[in-house]
Design a protein around this motif. Structure first.
Motif, PDB file in Angstrom:
ATOM      1  N   ASP A   1      -7.769 -10.162  -3.630  1.00  0.00           N
ATOM      2  CA  ASP A   1      -6.390  -9.647  -3.546  1.00  0.00           C
ATOM      3  C   ASP A   1      -5.977  -9.305  -2.109  1.00  0.00           C
ATOM      4  O   ASP A   1      -5.206  -8.379  -1.875  1.00  0.00           O
ATOM      5  N   PHE A   2      -6.479 -10.079  -1.159  1.00  0.00           N
ATOM      6  CA  PHE A   2      -6.148  -9.777   0.240  1.00  0.00           C
ATOM      7  C   PHE A   2      -4.679 -10.072   0.548  1.00  0.00           C
ATOM      8  O   PHE A   2      -4.087  -9.452   1.441  1.00  0.00           O
ATOM      9  N   LYS A   3      -4.086 -11.001  -0.198  1.00  0.00           N
ATOM     10  CA  LYS A   3      -2.666 -11.297   0.022  1.00  0.00           C
ATOM     11  C   LYS A   3      -1.810 -10.056  -0.181  1.00  0.00           C
ATOM     12  O   LYS A   3      -0.807  -9.858   0.514  1.00  0.00           O
ATOM     13  N   ILE A   4      -2.189  -9.242  -1.133  1.00  0.00           N
ATOM     14  CA  ILE A   4      -1.418  -8.018  -1.396  1.00  0.00           C
ATOM     15  C   ILE A   4      -1.457  -7.098  -0.187  1.00  0.00           C
ATOM     16  O   ILE A   4      -0.449  -6.488   0.190  1.00  0.00           O
ATOM     17  N   ILE A   5      -2.628  -6.999   0.429  1.00  0.00           N
ATOM     18  CA  ILE A   5      -2.752  -6.156   1.627  1.00  0.00           C
ATOM     19  C   ILE A   5      -1.847  -6.666   2.732  1.00  0.00           C
ATOM     20  O   ILE A   5      -1.136  -5.902   3.389  1.00  0.00           O
ATOM     21  N   ASN A   6      -1.860  -7.975   2.954  1.00  0.00           N
ATOM     22  CA  ASN A   6      -1.001  -8.556   3.990  1.00  0.00           C
ATOM     23  C   ASN A   6       0.473  -8.307   3.707  1.00  0.00           C
ATOM     24  O   ASN A   6       1.256  -8.013   4.613  1.00  0.00           O
ATOM     25  N   GLU A   7       0.841  -8.413   2.440  1.00  0.00           N
ATOM     26  CA  GLU A   7       2.257  -8.314   2.096  1.00  0.00           C
ATOM     27  C   GLU A   7       2.750  -6.870   2.064  1.00  0.00           C
ATOM     28  O   GLU A   7       3.930  -6.612   2.292  1.00  0.00           O
ATOM     29  N   THR A   8       1.848  -5.943   1.798  1.00  0.00           N
ATOM     30  CA  THR A   8       2.272  -4.540   1.724  1.00  0.00           C
ATOM     31  C   THR A   8       2.104  -3.811   3.042  1.00  0.00           C
ATOM     32  O   THR A   8       2.955  -3.025   3.447  1.00  0.00           O
ATOM     33  N   LEU A   9       0.995  -4.061   3.731  1.00  0.00           N
ATOM     34  CA  LEU A   9       0.694  -3.328   4.957  1.00  0.00           C
ATOM     35  C   LEU A   9       0.995  -4.129   6.220  1.00  0.00           C
ATOM     36  O   LEU A   9       0.970  -3.574   7.317  1.00  0.00           O
ATOM     37  N   GLY A  10       1.274  -5.418   6.054  1.00  0.00           N
ATOM     38  CA  GLY A  10       1.605  -6.242   7.202  1.00  0.00           C
ATOM     39  C   GLY A  10       0.399  -7.012   7.724  1.00  0.00           C
ATOM     40  O   GLY A  10      -0.755  -6.604   7.536  1.00  0.00           O
ATOM     41  N   HIS A  11       0.671  -8.121   8.405  1.00  0.00           N
ATOM     42  CA  HIS A  11      -0.412  -8.976   8.892  1.00  0.00           C
ATOM     43  C   HIS A  11      -1.211  -8.317  10.003  1.00  0.00           C
ATOM     44  O   HIS A  11      -2.399  -8.621  10.178  1.00  0.00           O
ATOM     45  N   GLN A  12      -0.582  -7.433  10.774  1.00  0.00           N
ATOM     46  CA  GLN A  12      -1.322  -6.760  11.826  1.00  0.00           C
ATOM     47  C   GLN A  12      -2.433  -5.891  11.239  1.00  0.00           C
ATOM     48  O   GLN A  12      -3.573  -5.914  11.720  1.00  0.00           O
ATOM     49  N   THR A  13      -2.108  -5.154  10.188  1.00  0.00           N
ATOM     50  CA  THR A  13      -3.140  -4.359   9.508  1.00  0.00           C
ATOM     51  C   THR A  13      -4.156  -5.277   8.838  1.00  0.00           C
ATOM     52  O   THR A  13      -5.358  -4.999   8.849  1.00  0.00           O
ATOM     53  N   GLY A  14      -3.667  -6.379   8.268  1.00  0.00           N
ATOM     54  CA  GLY A  14      -4.582  -7.348   7.664  1.00  0.00           C
ATOM     55  C   GLY A  14      -5.589  -7.876   8.675  1.00  0.00           C
ATOM     56  O   GLY A  14      -6.774  -8.041   8.366  1.00  0.00           O
ATOM     57  N   ASP A  15      -5.125  -8.111   9.914  1.00  0.00           N
ATOM     58  CA  ASP A  15      -6.038  -8.581  10.963  1.00  0.00           C
ATOM     59  C   ASP A  15      -7.085  -7.525  11.299  1.00  0.00           C
ATOM     60  O   ASP A  15      -8.265  -7.841  11.514  1.00  0.00           O
ATOM     61  N   LEU A  16      -6.663  -6.262  11.358  1.00  0.00           N
ATOM     62  CA  LEU A  16      -7.618  -5.183  11.631  1.00  0.00           C
ATOM     63  C   LEU A  16      -8.689  -5.129  10.538  1.00  0.00           C
ATOM     64  O   LEU A  16      -9.871  -4.911  10.819  1.00  0.00           O
ATOM     65  N   ILE A  17      -8.260  -5.323   9.296  1.00  0.00           N
ATOM     66  CA  ILE A  17      -9.201  -5.297   8.174  1.00  0.00           C
ATOM     67  C   ILE A  17     -10.181  -6.471   8.272  1.00  0.00           C
ATOM     68  O   ILE A  17     -11.389  -6.310   8.055  1.00  0.00           O
ATOM     69  N   LEU A  18      -9.680  -7.644   8.613  1.00  0.00           N
ATOM     70  CA  LEU A  18     -10.553  -8.811   8.741  1.00  0.00           C
ATOM     71  C   LEU A  18     -11.611  -8.592   9.820  1.00  0.00           C
ATOM     72  O   LEU A  18     -12.773  -8.981   9.659  1.00  0.00           O
ATOM     73  N   LYS A  19     -11.232  -7.963  10.917  1.00  0.00           N
ATOM     74  CA  LYS A  19     -12.193  -7.684  11.987  1.00  0.00           C
ATOM     75  C   LYS A  19     -13.267  -6.710  11.515  1.00  0.00           C
ATOM     76  O   LYS A  19     -14.457  -6.882  11.808  1.00  0.00           O
ATOM     77  N   GLN A  20     -12.849  -5.677  10.754  1.00  0.00           N
ATOM     78  CA  GLN A  20     -13.833  -4.718  10.243  1.00  0.00           C
ATOM     79  C   GLN A  20     -14.744  -5.368   9.209  1.00  0.00           C
ATOM     80  O   GLN A  20     -15.951  -5.093   9.164  1.00  0.00           O
ATOM     81  N   VAL A  21     -14.171  -6.227   8.369  1.00  0.00           N
ATOM     82  CA  VAL A  21     -14.983  -6.944   7.381  1.00  0.00           C
ATOM     83  C   VAL A  21     -16.020  -7.809   8.093  1.00  0.00           C
ATOM     84  O   VAL A  21     -17.198  -7.843   7.703  1.00  0.00           O
ATOM     85  N   ALA A  22     -15.601  -8.515   9.146  1.00  0.00           N
ATOM     86  CA  ALA A  22     -16.526  -9.376   9.890  1.00  0.00           C
ATOM     87  C   ALA A  22     -17.687  -8.569  10.465  1.00  0.00           C
ATOM     88  O   ALA A  22     -18.844  -8.999  10.421  1.00  0.00           O
TER      89      ALA A  22
END
Length: 623
Positions: A216-237
């Motif tokens: 459900d990562f699309k929901i995160i991008n759509e609700t919190l914005g792609h900038q926050t989504g990028d921060l999450i992807l970096k932490q996941v990595a």
């Protein structure tokens, strides 16, 4: 010449004197002319030498000259700038003073062999500046032999290509690495896969390929914005990198990561890795400027030996197996993992066909709404229903929502499907009201993605503008995990929904966060206790305690509580004892088409007054 005899001695002496001076004058003139010519030539030579000196001194490239003994006899200013050494620090020394140790003896042996044979050599050398830093140079060395003395001179013309080399290396890095997470990208991971397969063939062992997809990562991008989504992807990595051991980890695309594990000894070894990956994301992430966000993942695994074809088609087939396993794991409920088996590819193909058919289901009028009655716990009388989507496939018949809803969520088709459900339900309720029938409060499920994109509340308001009486008969259901993924930015949107008269309920309560904090933050009217707590209610004291706690918490917050999945009379009686408000389940009725719900409940009610269908303690046939 001979003088005439008639001349006297004085005349002869005079003539001889004139002759001598003439010779002297002519000789002097000739000498002057010769000296002048030599002087002019010297001036030209000096001018040329000065010009050559200025050219060398002002050249962008460094110039270094050594004699036959390997001693530096000349360096220009450019070489001083490049190396950091002053001229007097280099003269008389061997060029090895610049050596960085990067190249081995064999490299220099071949260089000198070529230089002595061809009188020229050029190539790339890594040397060291005076400050100790390495730099890369492009150098052309020419051997010049003096034709008279036979002495040799070696002239080196040097270009500092460190920046160009760094730029080239950077471009090479970007071509094979993800700029966001710095992990290897798809292209490099495919090369890693080829290498791993070759190595497995040599060592006669197996490798494992794992696809990891964030749920459900699309929901995160759509609700919190792609900038926050990028921060999450970096932490996941970063978290994944901490548990992969000797596996190669890369970002394959979007929110999907890939791992290649060499030397696999058993499936248990790979299963252990998958479990560590899931566990690494069990703790919420904390992107800067946001509240903690829980992210889950699903893993698909395929294991292969080294005999696999490493052509483009062979690699694609192997990756397709991992992807099929990933889809299988998602179908089984996400936040887990699955190993590939041969029948998965067939299911994956059916899934693809399902996706394509689903895209045409709306325009082909293949969707239907069924209604499951909702009853009051105390009186056992009907108080409303839940609208459930069904797909009447032209060849496969009714397809379960559990099969096509996950596909719709992953492909984005959930948005048009959700719009259809909303419009169809509002229209149906309006027709019942126009016929003098009262359906009570009818709930319908809304995907958090619909709310996240900001269109749902506006679309609902527009739809209700021409159906004003319908709003008080509608209830929007959001799952607990979906509601939490929305974040604070959607609270205003939910308030807008509620202000129109539509109720808001949390579906599957107890399966996710179950936090008092979010219950206070969001404008809610009802909690629906997940069926998993109801299933073992009659013989599980722990479930009973949980339900009792939910009821106490909800009623303190003035929220109604509805039980899902009630199938036995014992469960219903215990819910009544605990103080539950409403319930639904097969004990009362299975979901019915609109016509069946209307005929069995609404028409009878309109004719007789009170709700006639009190529960009779029997379990009806499930459809």
């Amino acid at each position: 010449m001979t003088l005439p005899q008639t001349l006297g001695p004085e005349a002869i002496t005079f003539a001889q004197t004139i002759k001598g001076w003439s010779f002297i004058v002519v000789t002097a003139v000739m000498l002057w002319l010769l000296i002048q010519r030599l002087s002019d030539r010297q001036a030209l030579i000096i001018g040329d030498l000065e010009l050559h000196k200025r050219i060398l001194e002002n050249a962008h490239n460094g110039v270094l000259v050594t004699n036959g003994n390997g001693e530096i006899i000349y360096v220009n200013e450019a070489l001083e700038r490049i190396t950091g050494y002053r001229q007097e620090e280099l003269l008389g020394r061997n060029p090895s003073v610049l050596s960085s140790g990067f190249h081995d003896r064999e490299f220099y042996r071949q260089m000198w062999e070529t230089l002595e044979r061809d009188h020229a050599w050029q190539g790339e050398i890594v040397n060291r500046r005076k400050d100790g830093n390495r730099f890369t140079e492009w150098i052309t060395i020419t051997k010049i032999v003096d034709g008279t003395s036979g002495d040799a001179r070696y002239v080196s013309v040097i270009s500092d290509i460190s920046k160009a080399k760094a730029d080239q290396d950077r471009l090479q890095y970007l071509a094979f690495h993800d700029p966001l997470t710095s992990l290897p990208n798809r292209a490099l991971m495919q090369e890693h896969l080829k290498t791993a397969l070759h190595q497995a063939a040599l060592e006669r062992n197996q490798i494992a390929v794992l696809f990891l997809d964030l749920d459900d990562f699309k929901i995160i991008n759509e609700t919190l914005g792609h900038q926050t989504g990028d921060l999450i992807l970096k932490q996941v990595a970063r978290r994944l990198s901490g548990v992969v051991d000797d596996a190669a980890l890369g970002r394959f695309s979007g929110d999907q990561f890939i791992l290649i594990t060499p030397a696999v000894e058993s499936p248990d070894q790979v299963a252990g890795l998958a479990e560590r990956l899931l566990e690494s994301l069990s703790e919420p992430l904390r992107p800067q400027g946001h509240h903690p966000i829980s992210v889950r993942c699903t893993v698909g695994i395929t294991v292969s030996d080294g005999m696999r074809d490493v052509s483009e088609e062979g690699l694609a087939s192997l990756l397709s197996e991992a992807d099929a396993a990933l889809n299988e794991a998602k179908t089984n409920g996400k936040n887990g993992f699955a190993f590939y088996s041969s029948d998965m590819m067939e299911r994956s193909q059916r899934r693809l066909e399902l996706e394509q058919a689903l895209s045409h289901a709306i325009q082909n009028d293949e969707l239907r709404l069924h209604f499951q009655p909702v009853f009051d716990v105390g009186s056992e009388q009907l108080v409303g229903a839940e609208a459930l989507l069904r797909w009447a496939h032209p060849h496969r018949g009714l397809i379960s929502p559990g099969e096509f809803i996950p596909v719709a969520e992953e492909t984005g088709l959930i948005l048009p499907l959700g719009e259809w459900v909303m419009q169809a339900l509002i229209g149906q309720i309006q027709r019942w009201l126009d016929a003098g029938l009262d359906p009570g409060v009818v709930a319908f499920n809304v995907a958090s993605r619909q709310v996240a994109q900001g269109e749902f509340s506006a679309a609902l308001t527009r739809a209700l503008a021409s159906h004003e009486r319908v709003s008080h008969h509608l209830e929007v259901e959001l799952t607990e995990s979906g509601l939490m993924s929305l974040g604070d930015g959607t609270i205003d949107k939910l308030h807008a929904v509620q202000s129109s008269g539509v109720r808001l309920a949390v579906d599957d309560f107890g399966t996710g966060y179950s936090s008092l904090a979010y219950l206070r933050r969001f404008p809610l009217n009802k909690l629906k206790i997940d069926r998993s707590f109801i299933a073992e209610l009659h013989d599980d004291n722990e479930n009973e305690a949980i339900i009792r706690a939910i009821l106490a918490m909800a009623h303190t917050l003035n929220l109604k509580v509805q039980a899902e999945g009630v199938e036995t009379r014992e469960q219903l009686l215990l819910l009544r004892e605990l103080g539950c408000d409403t319930w639904q389940g097969f004990l009362g009725a299975a979901p019915l088409p609109a016509e069946g719900f209307e005929a069995g409940y609404l028409r009878t009610s309109a004719a007789t007054g009170p709700w006639p269908h009190a529960v009779r303690g029997v379990t009806q046939h499930r459809t």
